[in-house]
Design an enzyme around this catalytic site. Sequence first.
Site, PDB file in Angstrom:
ATOM      1  N   LYS A 168       0.336  -4.330   9.201  1.00  0.00           N
ATOM      2  CA  LYS A 168       0.618  -5.688   8.707  1.00  0.00           C
ATOM      3  C   LYS A 168       1.647  -6.392   9.600  1.00  0.00           C
ATOM      4  O   LYS A 168       1.446  -7.523  10.001  1.00  0.00           O
ATOM      5  CB  LYS A 168       1.192  -5.655   7.279  1.00  0.00           C
ATOM      6  CG  LYS A 168       0.282  -5.105   6.224  1.00  0.00           C
ATOM      7  CD  LYS A 168       0.879  -5.279   4.829  1.00  0.00           C
ATOM      8  CE  LYS A 168       2.154  -4.481   4.597  1.00  0.00           C
ATOM      9  NZ  LYS A 168       1.965  -3.024   4.541  1.00  0.00           N
TER      10      LYS A 168
ATOM     11  N   ARG B 116       3.771  -7.667  -3.728  1.00  0.00           N
ATOM     12  CA  ARG B 116       3.511  -6.235  -3.741  1.00  0.00           C
ATOM     13  C   ARG B 116       3.232  -5.728  -5.152  1.00  0.00           C
ATOM     14  O   ARG B 116       3.001  -4.535  -5.342  1.00  0.00           O
ATOM     15  CB  ARG B 116       4.763  -5.536  -3.229  1.00  0.00           C
ATOM     16  CG  ARG B 116       4.557  -4.682  -2.019  1.00  0.00           C
ATOM     17  CD  ARG B 116       5.877  -4.006  -1.720  1.00  0.00           C
ATOM     18  NE  ARG B 116       5.743  -3.033  -0.697  1.00  0.00           N
ATOM     19  CZ  ARG B 116       5.905  -3.276   0.596  1.00  0.00           C
ATOM     20  NH1 ARG B 116       6.191  -4.472   1.012  1.00  0.00           N
ATOM     21  NH2 ARG B 116       5.774  -2.299   1.464  1.00  0.00           N
TER      22      ARG B 116
ATOM     23  N   ARG C 248       6.035   6.591  14.185  1.00  0.00           N
ATOM     24  CA  ARG C 248       6.270   5.150  14.377  1.00  0.00           C
ATOM     25  C   ARG C 248       7.726   4.899  14.777  1.00  0.00           C
ATOM     26  O   ARG C 248       8.640   5.517  14.248  1.00  0.00           O
ATOM     27  CB  ARG C 248       5.957   4.459  13.042  1.00  0.00           C
ATOM     28  CG  ARG C 248       6.239   2.989  13.009  1.00  0.00           C
ATOM     29  CD  ARG C 248       5.452   2.307  11.938  1.00  0.00           C
ATOM     30  NE  ARG C 248       6.044   2.349  10.613  1.00  0.00           N
ATOM     31  CZ  ARG C 248       5.617   1.594   9.601  1.00  0.00           C
ATOM     32  NH1 ARG C 248       4.597   0.782   9.758  1.00  0.00           N
ATOM     33  NH2 ARG C 248       6.190   1.678   8.428  1.00  0.00           N
TER      34      ARG C 248
ATOM     35  N   ARG D 166       5.397   6.355  -0.897  1.00  0.00           N
ATOM     36  CA  ARG D 166       5.048   4.939  -0.687  1.00  0.00           C
ATOM     37  C   ARG D 166       3.563   4.712  -0.922  1.00  0.00           C
ATOM     38  O   ARG D 166       3.162   3.666  -1.435  1.00  0.00           O
ATOM     39  CB  ARG D 166       5.461   4.497   0.719  1.00  0.00           C
ATOM     40  CG  ARG D 166       6.958   4.197   0.791  1.00  0.00           C
ATOM     41  CD  ARG D 166       7.479   4.191   2.196  1.00  0.00           C
ATOM     42  NE  ARG D 166       6.829   3.240   3.069  1.00  0.00           N
ATOM     43  CZ  ARG D 166       6.842   3.299   4.395  1.00  0.00           C
ATOM     44  NH1 ARG D 166       7.483   4.281   5.001  1.00  0.00           N
ATOM     45  NH2 ARG D 166       6.225   2.400   5.113  1.00  0.00           N
TER      46      ARG D 166
HETATM   47  P1  ADP Z   1       5.540  -0.932   4.590  1.00  0.00           P
HETATM   48  O1  ADP Z   1       5.505  -0.379   5.979  1.00  0.00           O
HETATM   49  O2  ADP Z   1       5.443   0.120   3.537  1.00  0.00           O
HETATM   50  O3  ADP Z   1       4.592  -2.046   4.372  1.00  0.00           O
HETATM   51  P2  ADP Z   1       7.859  -2.749   4.426  1.00  0.00           P
HETATM   52  O4  ADP Z   1       8.607  -2.784   5.694  1.00  0.00           O
HETATM   53  O5  ADP Z   1       7.025  -3.942   4.093  1.00  0.00           O
HETATM   54  O6  ADP Z   1       7.015  -1.402   4.381  1.00  0.00           O
HETATM   55  O7  ADP Z   1       8.864  -2.498   3.187  1.00  0.00           O
HETATM   56  C1  ADP Z   1       9.769  -1.410   3.183  1.00  0.00           C
HETATM   57  C2  ADP Z   1      10.348  -1.226   1.788  1.00  0.00           C
HETATM   58  O8  ADP Z   1      11.047  -2.425   1.368  1.00  0.00           O
HETATM   59  C3  ADP Z   1       9.359  -0.950   0.673  1.00  0.00           C
HETATM   60  O9  ADP Z   1       8.960   0.403   0.605  1.00  0.00           O
HETATM   61  C4  ADP Z   1      10.172  -1.402  -0.565  1.00  0.00           C
HETATM   62  O10 ADP Z   1      11.155  -0.458  -0.915  1.00  0.00           O
HETATM   63  C5  ADP Z   1      10.893  -2.641  -0.052  1.00  0.00           C
HETATM   64  N1  ADP Z   1      10.096  -3.876  -0.275  1.00  0.00           N
HETATM   65  C6  ADP Z   1       9.539  -4.661   0.690  1.00  0.00           C
HETATM   66  N2  ADP Z   1       8.865  -5.689   0.146  1.00  0.00           N
HETATM   67  C7  ADP Z   1       8.969  -5.538  -1.209  1.00  0.00           C
HETATM   68  C8  ADP Z   1       8.467  -6.255  -2.323  1.00  0.00           C
HETATM   69  N3  ADP Z   1       7.704  -7.352  -2.177  1.00  0.00           N
HETATM   70  N4  ADP Z   1       8.752  -5.795  -3.576  1.00  0.00           N
HETATM   71  C9  ADP Z   1       9.513  -4.714  -3.750  1.00  0.00           C
HETATM   72  N5  ADP Z   1      10.020  -3.982  -2.745  1.00  0.00           N
HETATM   73  C10 ADP Z   1       9.765  -4.383  -1.473  1.00  0.00           C
END
Ligand code: ADP
Length: 218
Positions: free
Chosen positions: A13, A89, A130, A175
């Site tokens: 993403k 999310r 990563r 996750r």
């Molecule tokens: P991923 O690689 O899992 O898509 P992100 O970098 O988008 O990870 O997000 C890392 C972490 O930040 C998530 O695992 C969560 O703890 C928190 N987070 C990010 N966006 C949200 C959201 N919209 N709602 C709740 N927690 C979030």
Amino acid sequence: MIIIILGAPGVGKGTQAKLLSKHYNIPHLSTGEILRDFVSNPKSEMANIIKETIDKGELISDELISSIVINRLQQDDCKKGFILDGFPRTLSQARILDEILKQISNTTQRVLVINIDIPIDKIIQRVSGRFSCKDCGTVYNNNFLKPLQNNLCDECGSNIFVTRQDDEESIIRNRVLVYTEHTAPVIAYYQHMDNFYNIDGNGKVEEVNSRILKCISL
Ligand code: ADP
């Protein structure tokens, strides 16, 4: 144009959002990056709680993340459009976003939802290994996407790279569980929209990018 990018952890993403942000010259809003910046120098009790939550692979509360997103969307650079990566999310966040969009977007603005799809069992492979450039955030992978020159970021030339604590295997597994329970239902929420596109996330970064661009140009 407003682009909402959905997909499990590690589907690409952030990488695709960055490319789209350059292509369309609209900001890339990654809630993960915003939160990681916020906790990178924890000084407050709140920052510590957020860091612990992220490091366990759990979600931040809907209220908190929504208020962060609302604040960010009020900034001037979002007026011409934006790319949302990591929000919504949960179903509750999707409903909150509907309300936000009703208030901020004008009727001429196109809203697209792009779901990047890869089989869940490929995720561990994608996320382990990563790392990213500390300065510009470009994401690499030790197994299949190294910088062209050893230890130098292709995009900005920096030689400082970082790994995410939540990319550790046991945390990724959590996750993925959290994704399946809370985020996968968000796909069903958008699936019936005219501007919903399911994109095959397998293949090279450029291949996935051209699939997305093709859908957007339809
Ligand atoms: P991923 O690689 O899992 O898509 P992100 O970098 O988008 O990870 O997000 C890392 C972490 O930040 C998530 O695992 C969560 O703890 C928190 N987070 C990010 N966006 C949200 C959201 N919209 N709602 C709740 N927690 C979030």
